[in-house]
Design an enzyme around this catalytic site. Structure first.
Site, mmCIF file in Angstrom:
data_model
loop_
_atom_site.group_PDB
_atom_site.id
_atom_site.type_symbol
_atom_site.label_atom_id
_atom_site.label_comp_id
_atom_site.label_asym_id
_atom_site.label_seq_id
_atom_site.Cartn_x
_atom_site.Cartn_y
_atom_site.Cartn_z
ATOM 1 C CB SER A 118 42.464 125.092 111.285
ATOM 2 O OG SER A 118 42.664 123.697 111.141
ATOM 3 C CE LYS A 119 42.517 124.591 120.134
ATOM 4 N NZ LYS A 119 41.612 124.644 121.169
ATOM 5 N NE ARG A 120 38.403 119.720 113.713
ATOM 6 C CZ ARG A 120 37.403 119.771 112.853
ATOM 7 N NH1 ARG A 120 37.392 118.994 111.783
ATOM 8 N NH2 ARG A 120 36.390 120.575 113.060
#
Ligand code: GLU
Length: 488
Positions: free
Chosen positions: A258-260
């Site tokens: 994920s981006k995070r």
């Protein structure tokens, strides 16, 4: 074979999106097919104006040329969903008329109340489906006149797919084999939103059909949507394209990238970040090709043309694949080495002159020749400042450890040898150094180390004699004398 890459312009192109585009591109090229770029811009709430240009730039950077798409008209344009409304409206009308879809007036609050009513431990998120639809305000429960009146008076409404219960929905996936879903687990998907725009599901299948798409190749995250799409194709009497859902890209520590969690681990997520960080496009392409596919043998390095030749959906795996930034560096180093020094120099010359002042292109070519084996990125050359300016300081730790009281004198003696060295070549300089240490009766390191430090300010770097050739006699002598004077 007609394939498409269908990004939504909701942000900068994700690295996983580039992999999807690549696999589509490879198949189209391999089979002499058509590769279409379709911009799925019906979700106005998430629309990002710069996103489309970014998609175009990133595809061009990676060398993935599409055959039809924005500004490249073909036989099935326009290529923006926002310009294809009439097709979606017609499909929605057909679905309602044939009883495969219906109009629903429920507000978000009313749907929430319904969910509250039906929520149980086993069913934490009740669907709008066979059971619940009979309790709601829609064209199945209201009279035809009432529906007409409400629509006529402008009451907000949506169009929903009427999912028949008790059906097994099946399709063959190139990666996953036969996939079966029970229609009971599919909700009455909204097809047209209250703003009159189609949802992804409706627009996607209408376009895949209208554009004659034969193979849908997309990320695994779209797998749960596919039964809805299959039901839609059936309801419209259309043949569904063949499907391939590409394995998830996983973070090195597990879980979806994920981006995070990517950011936490210092992994860039957008293609433009890789471009701006100085990655070679071929390295990124080669790396992404291997992220989910393998050639069935030990080969790892493939040009785009070789990928076209070797690629097949049969060799795309099901299991999620871990994103390994170090592997990408390895690819980058390989592709950088494959470029000529002149080419890299041409790219880096402006930045070098900006950072260190005017210098000739030839000298940058020579500097790259000297450093290439040690570089991973083209911009690594900027870190070898000593090649373009005299050392401002000498590495403190090395001075402490290895600069001896007599080092300055040894350097001075060596400069006298160098003044009369006839062949200013790597070999000539090696013999000059050998004869100097014999004459001075010292160990190699006693002279080599101070010379390296004097020339570069660093304890390690490119070959010593090559470095002296690069600097030439005058500059070499200057740096040796300078160090002898400046260091204690
Ligand atoms: N617009 C979808 C996306 O953003 C397309 C998914 C598909 O390929 O069907 O990825």
């Amino acid at each position: 074979m007609r394939v498409r890459f269908a990004p939504s312009p909701t942000g900068f192109l994700h690295i996983g999106g580039l992999r999807t585009a690549l696999y589509n591109y490879l198949l189209a090229r391999k089979h002499g097919g058509v590769f279409i770029l379709r911009i799925e811009d019906t979700d106005r709430s998430r629309f990002v104006p710069e996103a489309e240009q970014d998609i175009l730039d990133c595809l061009a950077w990676a060398g993935l040329e599409f055959d039809q798409g924005p500004e490249k008209e073909g036989d099935c344009g326009p290529y923006h969903q926002s310009k294809r409304s009439t097709l979606y409206e017609a499909a929605a009308d057909t679905l309602v008329e044939s009883g495969n879809a219906y109009i629903a007036f429920d507000t978000a609050e009313e749907i929430e109340v319904m969910r509250e009513r039906h929520r149980t431990q086993d069913n934490p998120s009740p669907r709008y489906d066979l059971i619940t639809r009979s309790e709601m305000s829609n064209s199945l429960t209201l009279s035809a006149q009432e529906v007409e009146r409400r629509v006529g008076s402008g009451e907000p409404h949506v169009v929903r797919l009427l999912v028949q219960p008790g059906k097994s929905v099946q399709f063959d996936d190139f990666v996953r084999g036969t996939v079966t879903f029970e229609s009971d687990t599919v909700d009455d998907q909204i097809l047209v939103k209250s703003d009159g725009l189609p949802t992804y599901h409706l627009a996607n299948i209408v376009d895949d059909h209208e554009m004659g798409i034969t193979h849908v190749i997309r990320g695994e995250e779209w797998l749960p949507s596919t039964p809805k799409h299959i039901l839609l194709y059936e309801a419209l009497g259309w043949t569904a394209p063949r499907m391939a859902h590409l394995p998830l890209i996983l973070s090195p520590t597990g879980g979806k990238l994920s981006k995070r969690n990517a950011e936490k681990q210092g992994i860039p997520v957008t293609v433009r970040q890789y471009r701006d960080a100085g990655y070679e496009p071929q390295a990124v392409v080669n790396f992404l090709a291997m992220l989910g596919w393998n050639p069935g043998d030990e080969r790892e390095l493939f040009s785009l043309e070789e990928l076209v030749e070797a690629f097949s959906l049969e060799r795309v795996g099901q299991a999620g694949v871990q994103f390994d930034l170090q592997k990408l560096s390895w690819y980058n180093q390989n592709y950088l080495r494959g470029r000529s020094s002149a080419d890299i120099a041409g790219q880096m010359h402006p930045r070098i002159t900006e950072q260190f002042g005017e210098c000739s292109l030839e000298s940058v070519v020579a500097a790259i020749d000297l450093m290439k084996e040690r570089m991973v990125y083209a911009h690594d050359i900027l870190e070898a400042a000593f090649l373009f300016e005299r050392p401002l300081a000498y590495d403190e730790k090395s001075v402490k450890k290895k600069w001896k009281e007599d080092s300055g004198d040894l350097l001075k003696s060596f400069t006298r040898v160098l003044e009369s060295t006839q062949h200013w070549t790597s070999d000539g300089l090696e013999s000059a150094l050998q004869s100097a240490i014999a004459e001075l009766d010292i160990g190699v390191g006693q002279l080599m180390f101070p010379v390296r430090l004097a020339l570069s300010g660093q304890p390690s770097g490119p070959g010593l004699y090559d470095m002296m050739v690069y600097f030439g006699r005058a500059e070499t002598l200057f740096r040796l004398n300078d160090a002898a004077q400046r260091l204690p």
